[in-house]
Design an enzyme around this catalytic site. Sequence first.
Site, PDB file in Angstrom:
ATOM      1  N   HIS A  18       0.837  -1.205   0.000  1.00 16.08           N
ATOM      2  CA  HIS A  18       0.000   0.000   0.000  1.00 16.08           C
ATOM      3  C   HIS A  18       0.874   1.258   0.000  1.00 16.08           C
ATOM      4  O   HIS A  18       0.587   2.224  -0.698  1.00 16.08           O
ATOM      5  CB  HIS A  18      -0.879   0.052   1.259  1.00 16.08           C
ATOM      6  N   LYS A  42     -15.289  -8.444   4.624  1.00 15.43           N
ATOM      7  CA  LYS A  42     -14.136  -8.845   5.442  1.00 15.43           C
ATOM      8  C   LYS A  42     -14.392  -8.511   6.899  1.00 15.43           C
ATOM      9  O   LYS A  42     -14.899  -7.430   7.207  1.00 15.43           O
ATOM     10  CB  LYS A  42     -12.888  -8.070   4.999  1.00 15.43           C
ATOM     11  N   ARG A  91      -2.067  -6.106  -8.238  1.00 18.44           N
ATOM     12  CA  ARG A  91      -0.894  -6.911  -7.879  1.00 18.44           C
ATOM     13  C   ARG A  91      -0.601  -7.961  -8.931  1.00 18.44           C
ATOM     14  O   ARG A  91       0.519  -8.256  -9.263  1.00 18.44           O
ATOM     15  CB  ARG A  91      -1.120  -7.621  -6.544  1.00 18.44           C
ATOM     16  N   SER A 129      -2.734  -8.227   3.176  1.00 18.67           N
ATOM     17  CA  SER A 129      -2.906  -8.018   4.614  1.00 18.67           C
ATOM     18  C   SER A 129      -3.238  -9.342   5.301  1.00 18.67           C
ATOM     19  O   SER A 129      -2.772  -9.621   6.406  1.00 18.67           O
ATOM     20  CB  SER A 129      -4.012  -6.993   4.864  1.00 18.67           C
TER      21      SER A 129
HETATM   22  N1  COA Z   1       0.457  -4.194  -2.746  1.00 17.06           N
HETATM   23  C1  COA Z   1       0.264  -5.299  -2.048  1.00 17.06           C
HETATM   24  N2  COA Z   1      -0.935  -5.668  -1.580  1.00 17.06           N
HETATM   25  C2  COA Z   1      -1.966  -4.881  -1.807  1.00 17.06           C
HETATM   26  C3  COA Z   1      -1.825  -3.694  -2.523  1.00 17.06           C
HETATM   27  C4  COA Z   1      -0.556  -3.356  -2.997  1.00 17.06           C
HETATM   28  N3  COA Z   1      -0.353  -2.239  -3.693  1.00 17.06           N
HETATM   29  N4  COA Z   1      -3.033  -3.116  -2.612  1.00 17.06           N
HETATM   30  C5  COA Z   1      -3.897  -3.925  -1.975  1.00 17.06           C
HETATM   31  N5  COA Z   1      -3.243  -4.977  -1.485  1.00 17.06           N
HETATM   32  C6  COA Z   1      -3.854  -6.100  -0.781  1.00 17.06           C
HETATM   33  C7  COA Z   1      -4.374  -5.759   0.567  1.00 17.06           C
HETATM   34  O1  COA Z   1      -3.445  -6.048   1.560  1.00 17.06           O
HETATM   35  C8  COA Z   1      -5.646  -6.589   0.666  1.00 17.06           C
HETATM   36  O2  COA Z   1      -5.364  -7.863   1.176  1.00 17.06           O
HETATM   37  P1  COA Z   1      -6.502  -8.761   1.900  1.00 17.06           P
HETATM   38  O3  COA Z   1      -7.526  -9.090   0.852  1.00 17.06           O
HETATM   39  O4  COA Z   1      -5.745  -9.932   2.380  1.00 17.06           O
HETATM   40  O5  COA Z   1      -7.069  -7.910   3.009  1.00 17.06           O
HETATM   41  C9  COA Z   1      -6.118  -6.703  -0.773  1.00 17.06           C
HETATM   42  O6  COA Z   1      -4.981  -6.445  -1.562  1.00 17.06           O
HETATM   43  C10 COA Z   1      -7.116  -5.645  -1.157  1.00 17.06           C
HETATM   44  O7  COA Z   1      -7.421  -4.834  -0.082  1.00 17.06           O
HETATM   45  P2  COA Z   1      -7.458  -3.285   0.026  1.00 17.06           P
HETATM   46  O8  COA Z   1      -6.919  -2.596  -1.189  1.00 17.06           O
HETATM   47  O9  COA Z   1      -6.886  -2.869   1.351  1.00 17.06           O
HETATM   48  O10 COA Z   1      -8.984  -3.057   0.140  1.00 17.06           O
HETATM   49  P3  COA Z   1     -10.264  -3.802  -0.343  1.00 17.06           P
HETATM   50  O11 COA Z   1     -10.105  -4.508  -1.642  1.00 17.06           O
HETATM   51  O12 COA Z   1     -10.753  -4.552   0.813  1.00 17.06           O
HETATM   52  O13 COA Z   1     -11.137  -2.488  -0.563  1.00 17.06           O
HETATM   53  C11 COA Z   1     -13.049  -1.184  -1.064  1.00 17.06           C
HETATM   54  C12 COA Z   1     -12.357  -2.526  -1.181  1.00 17.06           C
HETATM   55  C13 COA Z   1     -12.978  -0.606   0.326  1.00 17.06           C
HETATM   56  C14 COA Z   1     -12.399  -0.187  -2.016  1.00 17.06           C
HETATM   57  C15 COA Z   1     -14.512  -1.465  -1.468  1.00 17.06           C
HETATM   58  O14 COA Z   1     -15.019  -2.476  -0.630  1.00 17.06           O
HETATM   59  C16 COA Z   1     -15.394  -0.218  -1.342  1.00 17.06           C
HETATM   60  O15 COA Z   1     -15.339   0.647  -2.193  1.00 17.06           O
HETATM   61  N6  COA Z   1     -16.203  -0.160  -0.264  1.00 17.06           N
HETATM   62  C17 COA Z   1     -17.127   0.948  -0.040  1.00 17.06           C
HETATM   63  C18 COA Z   1     -18.578   0.504  -0.313  1.00 17.06           C
HETATM   64  C19 COA Z   1     -18.840   0.478  -1.785  1.00 17.06           C
HETATM   65  O16 COA Z   1     -18.847   1.484  -2.474  1.00 17.06           O
HETATM   66  N7  COA Z   1     -19.116  -0.729  -2.295  1.00 17.06           N
HETATM   67  C20 COA Z   1     -19.403  -0.953  -3.695  1.00 17.06           C
HETATM   68  C21 COA Z   1     -18.125  -1.177  -4.465  1.00 17.06           C
HETATM   69  S1  COA Z   1     -18.476  -1.465  -6.176  1.00 17.06           S
END
Ligand code: COA
Length: 164
Positions: A18, A42, A91, A129
């Site tokens: 991140h 999650k 990724r 994560s």
């Molecule tokens: N390098 C390494 N790992 C990375 C990374 C990077 N650059 N970017 C993300 N990751 C990993 C994270 O560690 C995470 O791992 P995990 O799945 O084991 O927890 C995974 O990739 C993705 O997680 P992250 O980017 O932290 O968030 P997310 O995918 O959980 O986020 C939201 C999703 C919050 C953006 C989405 O749920 C959202 O927009 N929520 C708001 C409600 C909404 O509008 N919903 C409708 C969406 S269409």
Amino acid sequence: MKRIAVYPGSFDPITFGHIDLIERAVGLFDWLIVAVAHNIQKSGLFTIEERLDMIRELTKDFDNVTIDAFDCLLVDYVKRVNACCVVRGLRAFSDFEYEFQMALTNRKLNESHETIFLMTHESYSFISSSLVKELIEFGGDISAFVPKVVEKRLREKFYVHRER
Ligand code: COA
């Protein structure tokens, strides 16, 4: 007019992956908001406030980054903060389908912002994560995946969990 971008995520916890993305995104926009969202799919380990604390500490040297949390649709949040873009990391090919679905859904809900994907640095392309949490739970070395401040918080969290 300032070009504001939102980098949303669960950040549970923030990893070097991140941070790499934040470092690259800050140079592309006038302002970057790192926004912690509650992903309903999650169950979180850290509270939103704990995640914000860690991100705040790790981004304090950037003068064009703010940290925030939101509890609504991403499209509504993006509109509220007047952002033009959402930044997400890719990724591996396996991320594409999920990200594609989210980006297209968001576009359908609001056409006025774009989603921009940055390729995660190859050194971090396998980090997640969840993987970090699993490693620490079984005593693995996570120093290559998260900063010291996060490692400390994880150790405290798992210590407290075990004590219960
Ligand atoms: N390098 C390494 N790992 C990375 C990374 C990077 N650059 N970017 C993300 N990751 C990993 C994270 O560690 C995470 O791992 P995990 O799945 O084991 O927890 C995974 O990739 C993705 O997680 P992250 O980017 O932290 O968030 P997310 O995918 O959980 O986020 C939201 C999703 C919050 C953006 C989405 O749920 C959202 O927009 N929520 C708001 C409600 C909404 O509008 N919903 C409708 C969406 S269409």
